[in-house]
Structure formats: C-alpha cells, structure tokens
Design a protein around this motif. Sequence first.
Motif, PDB file in Angstrom:
ATOM      1  N   GLY A  28       0.818  -1.197   0.000  1.00  0.00           N
ATOM      2  CA  GLY A  28       0.000   0.000   0.000  1.00  0.00           C
ATOM      3  C   GLY A  28       0.863   1.264   0.000  1.00  0.00           C
ATOM      4  O   GLY A  28       1.854   1.307  -0.725  1.00  0.00           O
ATOM      5  N   PRO A  29       0.486   2.266   0.811  1.00  0.00           N
ATOM      6  CA  PRO A  29      -0.607   2.207   1.786  1.00  0.00           C
ATOM      7  C   PRO A  29      -1.978   2.252   1.138  1.00  0.00           C
ATOM      8  O   PRO A  29      -2.188   2.987   0.172  1.00  0.00           O
ATOM      9  CB  PRO A  29      -0.364   3.449   2.641  1.00  0.00           C
ATOM     10  CG  PRO A  29       0.317   4.409   1.696  1.00  0.00           C
ATOM     11  CD  PRO A  29       1.170   3.570   0.808  1.00  0.00           C
ATOM     12  N   PHE A  30      -2.896   1.440   1.683  1.00  0.00           N
ATOM     13  CA  PHE A  30      -4.259   1.373   1.188  1.00  0.00           C
ATOM     14  C   PHE A  30      -5.218   2.048   2.169  1.00  0.00           C
ATOM     15  O   PHE A  30      -5.103   1.873   3.386  1.00  0.00           O
ATOM     16  CB  PHE A  30      -4.708  -0.084   1.017  1.00  0.00           C
ATOM     17  CG  PHE A  30      -3.953  -0.834  -0.042  1.00  0.00           C
ATOM     18  CD1 PHE A  30      -4.154  -0.572  -1.383  1.00  0.00           C
ATOM     19  CD2 PHE A  30      -3.058  -1.830   0.304  1.00  0.00           C
ATOM     20  CE1 PHE A  30      -3.466  -1.273  -2.366  1.00  0.00           C
ATOM     21  CE2 PHE A  30      -2.368  -2.545  -0.662  1.00  0.00           C
ATOM     22  CZ  PHE A  30      -2.562  -2.263  -2.009  1.00  0.00           C
ATOM     23  N   LEU A  31      -6.141   2.790   1.627  1.00  0.00           N
ATOM     24  CA  LEU A  31      -7.293   3.282   2.375  1.00  0.00           C
ATOM     25  C   LEU A  31      -8.493   2.487   1.894  1.00  0.00           C
ATOM     26  O   LEU A  31      -8.856   2.561   0.711  1.00  0.00           O
ATOM     27  CB  LEU A  31      -7.521   4.774   2.125  1.00  0.00           C
ATOM     28  CG  LEU A  31      -8.814   5.362   2.705  1.00  0.00           C
ATOM     29  CD1 LEU A  31      -8.816   5.279   4.221  1.00  0.00           C
ATOM     30  CD2 LEU A  31      -9.022   6.790   2.230  1.00  0.00           C
ATOM     31  N   VAL A  32      -9.088   1.694   2.773  1.00  0.00           N
ATOM     32  CA  VAL A  32     -10.200   0.819   2.399  1.00  0.00           C
ATOM     33  C   VAL A  32     -11.512   1.464   2.826  1.00  0.00           C
ATOM     34  O   VAL A  32     -11.692   1.789   4.003  1.00  0.00           O
ATOM     35  CB  VAL A  32     -10.046  -0.566   3.054  1.00  0.00           C
ATOM     36  CG1 VAL A  32     -11.210  -1.477   2.646  1.00  0.00           C
ATOM     37  CG2 VAL A  32      -8.714  -1.192   2.645  1.00  0.00           C
ATOM     38  N   ARG A  33     -12.390   1.680   1.879  1.00  0.00           N
ATOM     39  CA  ARG A  33     -13.711   2.249   2.166  1.00  0.00           C
ATOM     40  C   ARG A  33     -14.792   1.280   1.709  1.00  0.00           C
ATOM     41  O   ARG A  33     -14.766   0.818   0.566  1.00  0.00           O
ATOM     42  CB  ARG A  33     -13.907   3.586   1.452  1.00  0.00           C
ATOM     43  CG  ARG A  33     -13.084   4.701   2.025  1.00  0.00           C
ATOM     44  CD  ARG A  33     -13.714   6.063   1.743  1.00  0.00           C
ATOM     45  NE  ARG A  33     -13.699   6.433   0.338  1.00  0.00           N
ATOM     46  CZ  ARG A  33     -14.770   6.507  -0.427  1.00  0.00           C
ATOM     47  NH1 ARG A  33     -15.967   6.181   0.035  1.00  0.00           N
ATOM     48  NH2 ARG A  33     -14.660   6.868  -1.694  1.00  0.00           N
ATOM     49  N   ARG A  34     -15.731   1.017   2.562  1.00  0.00           N
ATOM     50  CA  ARG A  34     -16.850   0.139   2.213  1.00  0.00           C
ATOM     51  C   ARG A  34     -18.027   0.987   1.748  1.00  0.00           C
ATOM     52  O   ARG A  34     -18.317   2.037   2.320  1.00  0.00           O
ATOM     53  CB  ARG A  34     -17.262  -0.726   3.408  1.00  0.00           C
ATOM     54  CG  ARG A  34     -16.200  -1.745   3.812  1.00  0.00           C
ATOM     55  CD  ARG A  34     -16.671  -2.607   4.969  1.00  0.00           C
ATOM     56  NE  ARG A  34     -15.639  -3.541   5.388  1.00  0.00           N
ATOM     57  CZ  ARG A  34     -15.482  -4.766   4.889  1.00  0.00           C
ATOM     58  NH1 ARG A  34     -16.327  -5.207   3.960  1.00  0.00           N
ATOM     59  NH2 ARG A  34     -14.512  -5.552   5.320  1.00  0.00           N
ATOM     60  N   SER A 110      -2.982 -14.263   1.983  1.00  0.00           N
ATOM     61  CA  SER A 110      -1.987 -13.233   2.296  1.00  0.00           C
ATOM     62  C   SER A 110      -1.515 -12.502   1.044  1.00  0.00           C
ATOM     63  O   SER A 110      -0.907 -11.441   1.130  1.00  0.00           O
ATOM     64  CB  SER A 110      -0.779 -13.873   3.002  1.00  0.00           C
ATOM     65  OG  SER A 110      -0.170 -14.853   2.147  1.00  0.00           O
ATOM     66  N   ALA A 111      -1.814 -13.075  -0.123  1.00  0.00           N
ATOM     67  CA  ALA A 111      -1.406 -12.458  -1.395  1.00  0.00           C
ATOM     68  C   ALA A 111      -2.398 -11.404  -1.880  1.00  0.00           C
ATOM     69  O   ALA A 111      -2.149 -10.751  -2.899  1.00  0.00           O
ATOM     70  CB  ALA A 111      -1.241 -13.531  -2.472  1.00  0.00           C
ATOM     71  N   LEU A 112      -3.522 -11.217  -1.178  1.00  0.00           N
ATOM     72  CA  LEU A 112      -4.530 -10.273  -1.645  1.00  0.00           C
ATOM     73  C   LEU A 112      -3.978  -8.856  -1.815  1.00  0.00           C
ATOM     74  O   LEU A 112      -4.212  -8.236  -2.867  1.00  0.00           O
ATOM     75  CB  LEU A 112      -5.733 -10.268  -0.696  1.00  0.00           C
ATOM     76  CG  LEU A 112      -6.847  -9.277  -1.062  1.00  0.00           C
ATOM     77  CD1 LEU A 112      -7.461  -9.626  -2.419  1.00  0.00           C
ATOM     78  CD2 LEU A 112      -7.922  -9.245   0.015  1.00  0.00           C
ATOM     79  N   PRO A 113      -3.259  -8.290  -0.848  1.00  0.00           N
ATOM     80  CA  PRO A 113      -2.737  -6.926  -1.049  1.00  0.00           C
ATOM     81  C   PRO A 113      -1.851  -6.801  -2.289  1.00  0.00           C
ATOM     82  O   PRO A 113      -1.917  -5.812  -3.018  1.00  0.00           O
ATOM     83  CB  PRO A 113      -1.945  -6.654   0.237  1.00  0.00           C
ATOM     84  CG  PRO A 113      -2.577  -7.547   1.260  1.00  0.00           C
ATOM     85  CD  PRO A 113      -2.945  -8.797   0.499  1.00  0.00           C
ATOM     86  N   GLN A 114      -1.025  -7.826  -2.535  1.00  0.00           N
ATOM     87  CA  GLN A 114      -0.151  -7.791  -3.698  1.00  0.00           C
ATOM     88  C   GLN A 114      -0.970  -7.810  -4.986  1.00  0.00           C
ATOM     89  O   GLN A 114      -0.651  -7.095  -5.941  1.00  0.00           O
ATOM     90  CB  GLN A 114       0.800  -8.987  -3.665  1.00  0.00           C
ATOM     91  CG  GLN A 114       1.783  -9.011  -4.834  1.00  0.00           C
ATOM     92  CD  GLN A 114       2.775 -10.159  -4.713  1.00  0.00           C
ATOM     93  OE1 GLN A 114       2.808 -10.861  -3.722  1.00  0.00           O
ATOM     94  NE2 GLN A 114       3.593 -10.336  -5.744  1.00  0.00           N
ATOM     95  N   ARG A 115      -2.036  -8.608  -5.023  1.00  0.00           N
ATOM     96  CA  ARG A 115      -2.869  -8.687  -6.225  1.00  0.00           C
ATOM     97  C   ARG A 115      -3.629  -7.380  -6.453  1.00  0.00           C
ATOM     98  O   ARG A 115      -3.825  -6.952  -7.601  1.00  0.00           O
ATOM     99  CB  ARG A 115      -3.823  -9.876  -6.115  1.00  0.00           C
ATOM    100  CG  ARG A 115      -3.084 -11.210  -6.109  1.00  0.00           C
ATOM    101  CD  ARG A 115      -4.025 -12.392  -5.982  1.00  0.00           C
ATOM    102  NE  ARG A 115      -4.799 -12.612  -7.200  1.00  0.00           N
ATOM    103  CZ  ARG A 115      -5.599 -13.671  -7.387  1.00  0.00           C
ATOM    104  NH1 ARG A 115      -5.690 -14.598  -6.423  1.00  0.00           N
ATOM    105  NH2 ARG A 115      -6.265 -13.810  -8.510  1.00  0.00           N
ATOM    106  N   VAL A 116      -4.052  -6.745  -5.360  1.00  0.00           N
ATOM    107  CA  VAL A 116      -4.730  -5.454  -5.497  1.00  0.00           C
ATOM    108  C   VAL A 116      -3.761  -4.417  -6.076  1.00  0.00           C
ATOM    109  O   VAL A 116      -4.093  -3.687  -7.006  1.00  0.00           O
ATOM    110  CB  VAL A 116      -5.286  -4.984  -4.138  1.00  0.00           C
ATOM    111  CG1 VAL A 116      -5.815  -3.550  -4.253  1.00  0.00           C
ATOM    112  CG2 VAL A 116      -6.407  -5.914  -3.669  1.00  0.00           C
ATOM    113  N   ARG A 117      -2.548  -4.374  -5.533  1.00  0.00           N
ATOM    114  CA  ARG A 117      -1.567  -3.392  -6.023  1.00  0.00           C
ATOM    115  C   ARG A 117      -1.186  -3.686  -7.470  1.00  0.00           C
ATOM    116  O   ARG A 117      -1.042  -2.754  -8.292  1.00  0.00           O
ATOM    117  CB  ARG A 117      -0.324  -3.406  -5.138  1.00  0.00           C
ATOM    118  CG  ARG A 117       0.727  -2.356  -5.538  1.00  0.00           C
ATOM    119  CD  ARG A 117       0.126  -0.942  -5.521  1.00  0.00           C
ATOM    120  NE  ARG A 117       1.069   0.061  -5.958  1.00  0.00           N
ATOM    121  CZ  ARG A 117       1.782   0.823  -5.128  1.00  0.00           C
ATOM    122  NH1 ARG A 117       1.666   0.659  -3.818  1.00  0.00           N
ATOM    123  NH2 ARG A 117       2.583   1.743  -5.610  1.00  0.00           N
ATOM    124  N   ALA A 118      -1.042  -4.958  -7.816  1.00  0.00           N
ATOM    125  CA  ALA A 118      -0.695  -5.316  -9.195  1.00  0.00           C
ATOM    126  C   ALA A 118      -1.793  -4.883 -10.162  1.00  0.00           C
ATOM    127  O   ALA A 118      -1.516  -4.385 -11.262  1.00  0.00           O
ATOM    128  CB  ALA A 118      -0.453  -6.821  -9.299  1.00  0.00           C
TER     129      ALA A 118
END
Length: 310
Positions: A28-34, A110-118
């Motif tokens: 990230g850094p990620f800001l997650v909004r629902r 655990s790979a979710l953040p990496q896939r989001v950034r990719a």
Amino acid sequence: MATPMLTVLVAAPLPDAATQALVASPFGPFLVRRCADVDEALAETQQGAGIDALLLASAPDDEAYAEAVARSAEHVAILLVEPSADGAAALAWWQRGVQEVLTLPDLASSALPQRVRAAIERKRREQDVLKAHATAYATDLETGLPHQQQLIEHISQLIALRERQPSPMALLVLRIEGLATARARLGGPAAQVLRRKIAVRLRAGVRASDVVAALADDCYAVLLGAMLAAADATVVAAKLQAAMLEPFKVAGVDIAVATALGIAQYPDDGPQADALLRRASGLAASALAQGRAGHANFAEGGSAGAANDE
C-alpha cells in the motif's frame, strides 16, 4: 516523501481480517472504504472520484450490472469476486475490462494486497498507454472521428469567436450500452465494427458543419456549433436517439444498443470547453440508458429513420 494513499472501494464480502491486511500491507498504503451497496460504488467510480481500485461481487446473469462494471473498468482497476471459480466466467469479465477475478478463498489469502496493487499498476499502465495513443493521433483510429482533445480545441475556438458574435451552441454526449456485450459475444474485432457503424450513423444524422467525436469506447460527442435557437439541440438529440433504435448488423448478427444522452448549452452550462464537456458527460453518465429515451435535459421527441450504415 510519503507514498500516496491508494483508495480501495469495497462492495463485496471482504472479511475484517482481509481489510486489516490491506491497511497494514507494504504494498500500500491502502485506504479501504466500504460502500453501502454496489450501485453506490459503481456510480462513484464512474464519476472519477479518486478511486484506485474497486472490489466487487460478481453477478454474471445481470447484463445491466455487467455493462455498469465495464464502464467503471475504464476508470479504475476492478477486482471482481467470482464464487464459481469458472474459467469461462472469468474470461467474460476480463473481456469487459476487469483487471482481476478472485475467488472467495482469495479474499483470505496473504497475497490479496499484492494482487490489489498489481491490478492498480496494470490499470495505470493501460491508462498511460491510452493517453500516449490519444496524444500521438488526432483521430480515434477505429472510427476515424476526432478524439476528446481535438473536440475541446474545436469548442475553444468557437467560444473565442462567440466573444464577438454571441450565438447558441450545444454539446451532446451519448453513452452507448451494448458494446461490452458485443465484445463478449462476438469478440474484439466485431466490437470495433460496431463502434464504426455507430460513428457512421451519428455522422449521417447531423450537418457537415457539426462535429462528431469519440470520447471513449462507449461514448461519443456531437458539437452543434451553429444553431438558430437553444431549443434546436433537443430536436437534434431526439433525432440521434431515435436513429440508435435500429439494430446494427455485425458479423451477421443484429446488435441492439441502448443510449443515454446529456446536453450542455453554451453559455448557460459553462463558459469553457472543459465545463461544457463535464456537464454533458455527467448528465449522460447519470441518465438511464434506454432504447427509447435515455437522455437528460430534454423531453422525448419524434422518431427518425436510422441512416443506412450497413
């Protein structure tokens, strides 16, 4: 220098642990909004609200939903959760512009953040290429129409002339639904043919002095630079809307499209080209696309025969 925050909008069943993993991830850094619901999420991304990625649940049997996802995929990286883990379903979403198709177990990986950034980086690269392409060519290569920058320059020139000789001018933006479906059903070349046929039909529906431009794969603009009265724009808009009713024959198949339309009037809706384009595009984005009357700012008019674009 601090790394800019990446905003991820969520309209899918994302576990709290996965949300925390995104926030704390070095990718990230990620800001997650629902979001409260999917409609809110799609509307926000289509307005260009500074969203980097959108995490959505799949709805493969809802064609209107699929069209809305395809429109959002033009602006942000879409990661779509497909519970079935069906290869054909994933392919259909990729063809609509979705960057990544996830399964439910992927949300806990655990790979979710990496896939989001990719996915975000792939989308950024895609947009950079499109911008470079638009700068290199004065026209949209598939349709032969001027692209957005050329349209803005033309509007600006007309506005400069109107400082000495005021007269009405209007910009129409047409959002076309059905291109993503054609691409998924018949393939990319067929969708390109459909875009060209739409361009021909629009060009045939206006005067030689009017400008028809391609804003995006599913969005066109018509500049009415010389009108006797502001109300003339509604007449032309009704004519173009009616012309879109006739199906287009592509690869031996009749393809029907739906159209949403917005109108911006000069000078009432803005004194500059960018303001007029934002106004008309915003109205087209918010209007309900219909076969009969999916437009904003004018009442439905009479019918008109479609141009012979076959």
